[in-house]
Every structure is written in C-alpha cells, then in structure tokens.
Design a protein around this motif. Structure first.
Motif, short mmCIF file in Angstrom:
data_model
loop_
_atom_site.label_atom_id
_atom_site.label_comp_id
_atom_site.label_asym_id
_atom_site.label_seq_id
_atom_site.Cartn_x
_atom_site.Cartn_y
_atom_site.Cartn_z
N ALA A 139 0.87 -1.28 0.71
CA ALA A 139 0.44 -0.23 -0.23
C ALA A 139 0.63 1.06 -0.33
O ALA A 139 -0.12 2.34 -0.36
N GLY A 140 2.17 1.21 0.19
CA GLY A 140 2.97 2.33 -0.28
C GLY A 140 2.90 3.24 1.78
O GLY A 140 2.79 4.56 1.36
N VAL A 141 2.19 2.41 3.06
CA VAL A 141 2.40 3.24 3.97
C VAL A 141 2.67 2.48 5.65
O VAL A 141 3.81 1.71 4.62
N ALA A 142 3.07 2.90 6.25
CA ALA A 142 3.46 2.88 7.59
C ALA A 142 2.83 1.52 8.43
O ALA A 142 1.80 1.46 7.43
N VAL A 143 3.45 0.58 8.49
CA VAL A 143 2.66 -0.47 9.58
C VAL A 143 1.92 0.29 10.51
O VAL A 143 0.67 -1.15 10.24
N ALA A 144 1.99 1.67 10.88
CA ALA A 144 1.19 1.92 11.93
C ALA A 144 -0.26 2.14 11.29
O ALA A 144 -0.91 1.42 11.98
N THR A 145 0.01 2.55 9.94
CA THR A 145 -1.33 2.96 9.26
C THR A 145 -2.45 1.89 9.34
O THR A 145 -3.25 2.26 9.19
N VAL A 146 -1.33 1.06 8.61
CA VAL A 146 -2.18 -0.64 8.18
C VAL A 146 -2.98 -1.10 9.66
O VAL A 146 -3.70 -1.53 9.63
N SER A 147 -2.18 -1.13 11.00
CA SER A 147 -2.85 -1.69 12.23
C SER A 147 -3.77 -0.59 11.94
O SER A 147 -5.09 -1.14 13.06
N ARG A 148 -4.15 1.10 11.91
CA ARG A 148 -5.27 1.66 12.58
C ARG A 148 -6.61 1.81 11.81
O ARG A 148 -7.28 1.22 11.85
N VAL A 149 -5.81 0.89 10.03
CA VAL A 149 -6.86 0.85 9.40
C VAL A 149 -7.55 -0.43 10.02
O VAL A 149 -8.67 -0.56 9.81
N MET A 150 -6.83 -1.31 10.69
CA MET A 150 -7.49 -2.29 10.93
C MET A 150 -8.32 -2.36 12.21
O MET A 150 -9.50 -3.14 12.03
N ASN A 151 -8.13 -1.45 12.82
CA ASN A 151 -8.50 -1.97 14.32
C ASN A 151 -9.62 0.14 14.09
O ASN A 151 -10.08 0.62 15.40
N ASN A 152 -9.78 0.37 12.82
CA ASN A 152 -10.73 1.56 12.96
C ASN A 152 -10.05 2.46 14.10
O ASN A 152 -10.78 2.91 15.40
N ARG A 153 -9.17 2.63 13.83
CA ARG A 153 -9.07 4.10 15.35
C ARG A 153 -7.93 5.13 14.66
O ARG A 153 -7.08 4.66 13.76
N GLY A 154 -8.27 6.57 15.25
CA GLY A 154 -7.34 7.78 14.71
C GLY A 154 -7.88 7.81 12.97
O GLY A 154 -8.55 7.33 12.56
#
Length: 330
Positions: free
Chosen positions: A11-26
């Motif tokens: 996706a060309g993003v940070a791992v933390a960004t993927v985590s936020r998408v999966m957890n629907n946070r931030g």
C-alpha cells in the motif's frame, strides 16, 4: 502467508497506518483506507484475530442481554449494535433473559466465563448491587444503575409528554395509559410520569392500566387488552397512549371488533416505531419514535470506549431525542 509488513509495503504506507485501518482507530483518509484495503485484498491478508487478542489481552467479543430478541424493538437494536461492533472488529454474543432474574444472572456468568470484554445490558431484572459486582465494563439501556455504569436511552419523559399533548390537542377529554411494568426502576416508566403530569396540567381525566411483566408477543398483548379492558370500559375513553406499538395495534383491532371507530371515536398512539410498525400497511400507527439505530450505535460506542479506555475514565449518560410520527390512529 502475507504479513502486515507486506500489506504496508504493497500500500506504500507505514505498518502503524495498516494497524489503524484494521482497528478502525485514529484519523485515516478515505484514500489511504482504500489503498490499505486494496492491498489486503491483493495479498489475501487476514489478520490473526487470536494473536491480536492475546497481544491486547482482549477477546474482541461483547455480549448483549435483552428481554426477548423476538420483540421488534430489540431485534432492531441488536442489528444496529452488531453492525456498529463489526465496524470496530468486535463480535456479538446475544442472550435472551425472558425477564427471568436467574436466567439473566446465568448469562452474565456465562459471558464472564467466555471472557467477553463487556456487556450491553438491556434486561434489568436483578437488583442494582448485582450489576455493580460484574468485573468488566457494562453499559445499561434505559436504567440508571450506578455512576460507573453509563446509561443510554431515549428521552422517555419527552415521549410521554409528546403523546399526551397530541391526544389533548386533538380534543380528547378522557385518557387511558397502558403502561409497562411499573415495579421496575427503568427509564421507560418516565412515559407514565409524563402522561400523569401532562394530563393533570390540562385538567384531563385519566386512568392507568399497568402492562406486561415478561411477555413481549402480540398474543400476550392481545390477551392483556381483552382481559383487562371490557368493551364498555373502552367506550369511556376517547384517547389511549400505549407503552409500545404492539399493544397499540392489539388495542386498535379490539376497538374495531367492538364497533369503535379509530380515530373518530377513539384515538390511539403507540411507542417505538420499530420494524413491525413500519411494516404495517393499515393502519399506519401514530407513535413516538425512539431511534433504535442511534441508540444501538451509542450503546456500542459507549461500551467500546470503556473497554479501550486506559485510565478507566467515567463515561457520561446519553439521552437520544424522540419524535412524534403522525399516522392514521389519531
């Protein structure tokens, strides 16, 4: 198998960004969310829910205890709770108490054994102290339990006020209220309080018949109406405010069978405006809508806020506005 790092790279993003998408946070922009979801699809990536639960010491399951999921209002409510929970990657366990204190206590114990993260409590047959002892977050629907158990509900007093004022404005002089179980300390009984106060304020004669304790079916309400109100008694009233739409519909059929024309001779107003009410083609009930969609979302969001709160902060109670829906019975 693809990993979260592979998804981030794709996706060309940070791992933390993927985590936020999966957890629907931030905050995540729509564009970024689409890129991450596209990458997950392309790599056939599925988060390891067990590992995620172990890492966070959570089960990502919540419970909901209702009096009867067959009742249209609670059926609607469960649907919106499940949809809202699913958006946050939580799963829902549904329990029917049938207004039995022992069954309700057993379900709380079962949910505790299954390590749910919290409970949405819509059944309130136990004493208040019992709820205070539950060792995980609880959100209550329509009952104030304690300062650390937030409550979400509709504005029941305003609903009773709207219904009674509507009948009086239409010229009703002798009113009847068919209430729920008044022996329970639940916010729904504020509808009765508003009915009494509004009737007294306008100098209108009124009576109250206390309603069902543990049955939420049409057959029960039909029996209740026909056994508790004789045709002669019914003819004494020109307006009836019912505690829910099912009893309002039962009363409508009963009145019509007795040759009492609705709304010309008798005006009837219900409460809820759930899927059952909206499905009726004739008559279209006049009723008070308590929005099950908004209540379901607020119950879920409040519970998840408590679950995910690091410092155990107190969450405020929430009151959802109600609306008069004009139909053919007034």
């Amino acid at each position: 198998m693809a990993s979260i790092k592979d998804v981030a790279k794709e996706a060309g993003v940070a791992v933390a960004t993927v985590s936020r998408v999966m957890n629907n946070r931030g905050y995540i922009s729509k564009e970024t969310r689409k890129k991450v979801e596209k990458a997950m699809d392309a790599l056939d990536y599925h988060p390891n829910q067990i590992a995620r639960a172990l890492q966070k010491n959570q089960s990502f399951f919540i419970g909901i205890i209702v009096p009867d999921s067959n009742h249209p209002f609670f059926s609607d409510l469960i649907k919106y709770v499940e949809m809202s929970a699913n958006e946050k990657n939580y799963k829902l366990l549904i329990c029917n108490s049938l207004d039995d204190p022992k069954k309700e206590a057993n379900y709380i114990s079962m949910l505790r054994q299954n390590q749910v993260d919290g409970i949405i409590m819509c059944s309130h047959t136990m004493n208040i102290e019992s709820y205070k002892k539950v060792p995980f977050p609880i959100v209550s629907f329509d009952r104030f339990i304690s300062s650390n158990i937030p409550c979400v509900g509709s504005d029941n007093y305003r609903g009773g006020e709207l219904a009674t004022e509507h009948l009086i404005q239409l010229g009703c002089k002798r009113l009847l209220h068919i209430s729920g179980p008044l022996d329970l300390d639940i916010l729904a009984n504020r509808r009765r309080d508003a009915f009494v106060i509004t009737s007294m304020k306008h100098g209108v004669t009124y009576d109250i018949i206390e309603g069902a304790h543990n049955k939420l079916t049409f057959d029960y309400f039909w029996s209740f109406v026909t056994e508790n109100i004789s045709p002669a008694q019914l003819r004494e009233y020109d307006g009836v405010f019912c505690s829910n739409d099912i009893v309002a519909y039962a009363l409508y059929i009963y009145a019509e069978q007795q040759g009492i024309r609705v709304p010309e001779q008798l005006k009837i107003i219900g409460y809820d405006y759930h899927s059952f009410t909206r499905m009726l083609q004739s008559p279209k009930l006049t009723t008070i809508m308590q929005p099950s969609d908004r209540i379901g979302v607020m119950l879920t969001n409040t519970l998840l806020q408590m679950i995910e709160s690091a410092d155990g902060e107190l969450i405020n109670n929430t009151t959802v506005d109600v609306t008069l829906i004009k139909g053919e019975t007034t």
